[in-house]
Design an enzyme around this catalytic site. Structure first.
Site, mmCIF file in Angstrom:
data_model
loop_
_atom_site.group_PDB
_atom_site.id
_atom_site.type_symbol
_atom_site.label_atom_id
_atom_site.label_comp_id
_atom_site.label_asym_id
_atom_site.label_seq_id
_atom_site.Cartn_x
_atom_site.Cartn_y
_atom_site.Cartn_z
ATOM 1 C CG ASP A 1 -2.032 1.044 1.050
ATOM 2 O OD1 ASP A 1 -2.894 0.841 0.177
ATOM 3 O OD2 ASP A 1 -2.016 2.062 1.760
ATOM 4 C CD GLN A 2 3.193 4.668 -3.796
ATOM 5 O OE1 GLN A 2 2.400 4.771 -4.723
ATOM 6 N NE2 GLN A 2 4.481 4.524 -3.977
#
Ligand code: THU
Length: 334
Positions: free
Chosen positions: A77-78
């Site tokens: 995830d970013q």
């Protein structure tokens, strides 16, 4: 570590084309599966960027554990962090403009977390923080950029591997691939530690080659004299192969790729192609013809690769995006 790890499947719990293309370009054999969770429901507004991305990366991977109990599952995830403001995917061009305008001319952080789980309670978590300094652009330039890359699915509203590189002054990172959503160095080093080495995790080029080579001699090509063979790797990791079959009308000729594809689809009509190999004796080797590309595109996963090779060992590997605009030219015919 355990020898058995070598046989286990690698699952990417993401449908992001950016993450998939990092693994594809690195020649890694994996399967991309959409996580079985709703990201928006999981988010807690009290989490900071690191906690948020770590928790989401973990939940995405774990959501596939019951479906793939014997695989290594990668979740990632970013978000973008600018002075405590957290930005995810903009989703619209209007939001992309707001995000870019906020970080314009400033330094922001891209926070990218990856979590991997595997059988025997193997677990790994890592967060990469990359600092990016953006040039100072006019509103007009920002809007122009958004039209070029349409970065509405990228946290931060830029695609670094595309025109987005033009927005920046400096990038400071321990692992540049994390900008595209997956810290590849951390992933690959951890897989090594679990005994999944470059030989085990790489795509099945040699297996595909062997299957194609076996049927190449069966080509029925009295008119063109060209013996072409193809092998297809399907999503379930099965391989089907085929050779070209001509006919005196010639127009009814079926290329090797299509024979291999029909064979796979008639065994299992619901599956998609992961890799295509085309083998000829030609130098340079032949890419799939226009008709085959059309057929392949109908049954291929979004980011499959195509290996084009000859029997003397010239290999060209192309992503589907690279191959599609190319045509089967007269110079390829013998
Ligand atoms: N051929 C294939 O089997 N695959 C291709 O992608 C290009 C062409 C075959 C068709 C025909 O039998 C011969 O090669 C010459 O065109």
């Amino acid at each position: 570590m355990s020898q058995d790890n070598n046989k286990l499947e690698l699952i990417l719990a993401s449908t992001s084309p950016f993450r998939q293309s990092l693994l594809i370009e690195a020649g890694i054999n994996f399967k991309a599966v959409a996580p079985n969770c709703n990201e928006d429901d999981l988010k807690n507004p009290n989490w900071n960027a690191i906690t948020l991305t770590q928790n989401l990366a973990r939940e995405k991977a774990k959501s596939l554990l019951s479906s793939y109990p014997n695989a290594f599952i990668i979740g990632s995830d970013q978000v973008l962090n600018y002075e405590g403001q957290i930005f995810g995917k903009p989703k619209t061009k209007e939001n992309a403009f707001i995000q870019l305008k906020t970080i314009n001319g400033k330094v922001h952080e891209l926070i990218t977390s990856v979590y991997i789980c595997g059988p025997n309670k193997n677990e790994f978590i890592y967060t990469d923080i990359t600092k990016l300094e953006m040039n100072d652009l006019s509103d007009d330039e920002l809007k122009f950029y958004i039209e070029i890359d349409n970065p509405i699915t990228s946290a931060g509203s830029y695609k670094i591997e595309k025109a987005g590189i033009q927005l920046f002054k400096t990038i400071k990172s321990d692992d540049h691939s994390s900008i595209q959503g997956l810290p590849m160095l951390a992933v690959l080093n951890q897989l090594n530690m679990w005994g999944i080495t470059i030989k085990q995790r790489s795509i099945h080029k040699s297996k595909l080659f062997e299957s194609a080579l076996k049927v190449q001699k069966n080509a029925y090509s009295p008119y063109s004299k060209a013996k072409v063979a193809s092998a297809i790797l399907w999503e379930d990791n099965s391989i089907t192969s085929g050779c070209n079959i001509e006919n005196s009308s010639y127009g009814a000729t079926v290329c090797a790729e299509r024979v291999a594809i029909w064979s796979g689809l008639s065994k299992n009509p619901n599956q998609k192609i992961k890799e295509v190999l085309v083998l000829t004796d030609a130098n340079p080797p032949w890419p799939p013809c226009g008709m085959c590309r059309q057929v392949i595109s109908e049954f291929i996963t979004q980011k499959a690769v195509v290996h084009i090779t000859n029997t003397t060992g010239t290999w060209i590997t192309k992503s589907w995006d690279e191959l599609f605009p190319m045509s089967f030219e007269k110079s390829h015919l013998i």
